[in-house]
Design a protein around this motif. Structure first.
Motif, PDB file in Angstrom:
ATOM      1  N   ASN A 151      -9.996  10.441  -0.218  1.00  0.00           N
ATOM      2  CA  ASN A 151      -9.834   9.140  -0.865  1.00  0.00           C
ATOM      3  C   ASN A 151      -8.456   8.527  -0.639  1.00  0.00           C
ATOM      4  O   ASN A 151      -8.226   7.373  -1.007  1.00  0.00           O
ATOM      5  N   SER A 152      -7.558   9.281  -0.048  1.00  0.00           N
ATOM      6  CA  SER A 152      -6.163   8.835   0.053  1.00  0.00           C
ATOM      7  C   SER A 152      -6.021   7.524   0.818  1.00  0.00           C
ATOM      8  O   SER A 152      -5.251   6.639   0.419  1.00  0.00           O
ATOM      9  N   LYS A 153      -6.746   7.378   1.917  1.00  0.00           N
ATOM     10  CA  LYS A 153      -6.626   6.179   2.744  1.00  0.00           C
ATOM     11  C   LYS A 153      -7.038   4.939   1.946  1.00  0.00           C
ATOM     12  O   LYS A 153      -6.340   3.922   1.949  1.00  0.00           O
ATOM     13  N   ASP A 154      -8.175   5.023   1.242  1.00  0.00           N
ATOM     14  CA  ASP A 154      -8.643   3.885   0.451  1.00  0.00           C
ATOM     15  C   ASP A 154      -7.667   3.540  -0.667  1.00  0.00           C
ATOM     16  O   ASP A 154      -7.365   2.367  -0.910  1.00  0.00           O
ATOM     17  N   ILE A 155      -7.189   4.570  -1.349  1.00  0.00           N
ATOM     18  CA  ILE A 155      -6.281   4.332  -2.469  1.00  0.00           C
ATOM     19  C   ILE A 155      -4.977   3.702  -1.985  1.00  0.00           C
ATOM     20  O   ILE A 155      -4.457   2.754  -2.597  1.00  0.00           O
ATOM     21  N   TYR A 156      -4.455   4.189  -0.871  1.00  0.00           N
ATOM     22  CA  TYR A 156      -3.195   3.631  -0.369  1.00  0.00           C
ATOM     23  C   TYR A 156      -3.388   2.174   0.066  1.00  0.00           C
ATOM     24  O   TYR A 156      -2.574   1.298  -0.266  1.00  0.00           O
ATOM     25  N   GLU A 157      -4.474   1.906   0.793  1.00  0.00           N
ATOM     26  CA  GLU A 157      -4.729   0.533   1.257  1.00  0.00           C
ATOM     27  C   GLU A 157      -4.953  -0.415   0.078  1.00  0.00           C
ATOM     28  O   GLU A 157      -4.490  -1.565   0.110  1.00  0.00           O
ATOM     29  N   ASN A 158      -5.636   0.057  -0.963  1.00  0.00           N
ATOM     30  CA  ASN A 158      -5.845  -0.790  -2.141  1.00  0.00           C
ATOM     31  C   ASN A 158      -4.537  -1.061  -2.875  1.00  0.00           C
ATOM     32  O   ASN A 158      -4.334  -2.156  -3.421  1.00  0.00           O
ATOM     33  N   THR A 159      -3.644  -0.076  -2.864  1.00  0.00           N
ATOM     34  CA  THR A 159      -2.338  -0.277  -3.506  1.00  0.00           C
ATOM     35  C   THR A 159      -1.512  -1.304  -2.735  1.00  0.00           C
ATOM     36  O   THR A 159      -0.824  -2.134  -3.339  1.00  0.00           O
ATOM     37  N   ILE A 160      -1.595  -1.261  -1.426  1.00  0.00           N
ATOM     38  CA  ILE A 160      -0.907  -2.261  -0.607  1.00  0.00           C
ATOM     39  C   ILE A 160      -1.470  -3.654  -0.880  1.00  0.00           C
ATOM     40  O   ILE A 160      -0.727  -4.648  -0.962  1.00  0.00           O
ATOM     41  N   LYS A 161      -2.784  -3.747  -1.064  1.00  0.00           N
ATOM     42  CA  LYS A 161      -3.392  -5.045  -1.413  1.00  0.00           C
ATOM     43  C   LYS A 161      -2.856  -5.547  -2.748  1.00  0.00           C
ATOM     44  O   LYS A 161      -2.573  -6.742  -2.904  1.00  0.00           O
ATOM     45  N   GLU A 162      -2.707  -4.632  -3.717  1.00  0.00           N
ATOM     46  CA  GLU A 162      -2.143  -5.030  -5.003  1.00  0.00           C
ATOM     47  C   GLU A 162      -0.695  -5.477  -4.841  1.00  0.00           C
ATOM     48  O   GLU A 162      -0.251  -6.420  -5.512  1.00  0.00           O
ATOM     49  N   ARG A 163       0.035  -4.813  -3.953  1.00  0.00           N
ATOM     50  CA  ARG A 163       1.414  -5.241  -3.674  1.00  0.00           C
ATOM     51  C   ARG A 163       1.430  -6.659  -3.115  1.00  0.00           C
ATOM     52  O   ARG A 163       2.242  -7.498  -3.515  1.00  0.00           O
TER      53      ARG A 163
END
Length: 299
Positions: A151-163
């Motif tokens: 799940n790490s890739k999805d979580i990191y990409e979603n966090t970047i979207k929130e940024r």
């Protein structure tokens, strides 16, 4: 039969159902008139709300002020006026929320919900001072135990979207970078991990692991509606209007709703999330995971 009872519906809701049922010929125009009134008030109060928002800290403005047209910012004074006009006890909540909510410590009373009869259960398990005292040890723990998973890739990409949506700032690659950004070394992160659910991976910030939840205390008990209330509503409507009525429903889901609530400025040091960046090798595609930090602007 339990659904024959209407105890689950408030007096105000029962009165509203009856009013709509008995004013079907005029209700659409009444609603339109009310919308026009609020649109006029929105323009009248626009500059007052903008002035209030401009005076807030940078992180709060990032969340609440996206533009200066109505609909592009959190219209503090319009919402407070709406709450006053319906007689809502906690009508000043929008301005308090705009200044930021705490993420650790006592939950402030609303004076809307009834007191919780079990105050012992509602007490904090640890103090905020005790929570802060373990900050450095906890940071050392997660920096030495973090793991890359599916799940790490999805979580990191979603966090970047929130940024990119200005809900957080980062990434910060070292603890020193976070300390410099916050102006203090006394900060404590939450581990962000992924939970599979229908439609994708949902990010979870673990406020139990870092003991943030243990600092929470409250005086009130939140009361929510239930399926019983929905069924009672439908039953009353059919009783008033007769069988054969076509009923429709819809669900409203605000996108990133909690992220749009600012964090209290002096508590942003407790709203840091630790996220695993898969850091894929451009040649082999293999992960070279590292821990990165993001400081939340919104809850």
């Amino acid at each position: 039969f339990p659904f024959d009872a209407t105890d689950s519906l408030s007096t105000i809701l029962l009165s509203t159902i009856n009013y709509v049922a008995t004013h079907q010929g005029t209700i659409a125009q009444e609603r339109q008139d009310l919308v026009e009134k609020w649109l006029q008030d929105a323009e009248t109060l626009r500059e007052d709300s903008l002035k209030f928002l401009r005076g807030l800290p940078f992180a709060n403005r990032q969340v609440l002020l996206r533009g200066e047209r109505v609909g592009e910012f959190f219209h503090v004074f319009l919402i407070e006026k709406m709450l006053r006009e319906i007689g809502y006890a906690d009508w000043q909540y929008p301005s308090r929320m705009a200044q930021g909510l705490n993420v650790v410590g006592p939950v402030q009373p609303s004076h809307v919900w009834a007191p919780d009869p079990d105050l012992e259960r509602c007490k904090a398990k640890i103090s905020v001072a005790e929570f802060v005292a373990g900050a450095r040890d906890f940071r050392a723990k997660i920096s030495s135990t973090f793991k890359h998973d599916d799940n790490s890739k999805d979580i990191y990409e979603n966090t970047i979207k929130e940024r990119d949506l200005k809900f957080c700032e980062g990434p910060f690659l070292t603890e020193a970078d976070v300390s410099q950004h916050l102006g203090t070394d006394e900060w404590k992160p939450m581990r962000r991990f992924g939970v599979p659910q229908k439609g994708g991976i949902r990010g979870v910030d673990d406020a139990a692991e870092n003991d943030a939840n243990a600092t929470s205390s409250r005086l009130e008990k939140l009361a929510t509606s239930s399926v019983d209330a929905i069924v009672s509503f439908i039953r009353i409507w059919i009783t008033l209007m007769g069988e054969g009525q076509e009923l429709g429903t819809w669900a409203m889901d605000e996108y990133k709703a909690y992220r749009q609530i600012p964090v209290q400025p002096d508590q942003r040091r407790f709203a840091v999330v630790a996220v695993v960046n898969p850091n894929l090798d451009p040649r082999s595609g293999r992960p070279r995971p590292r821990l990165e930090y993001f400081v939340m602007n919104g809850s």
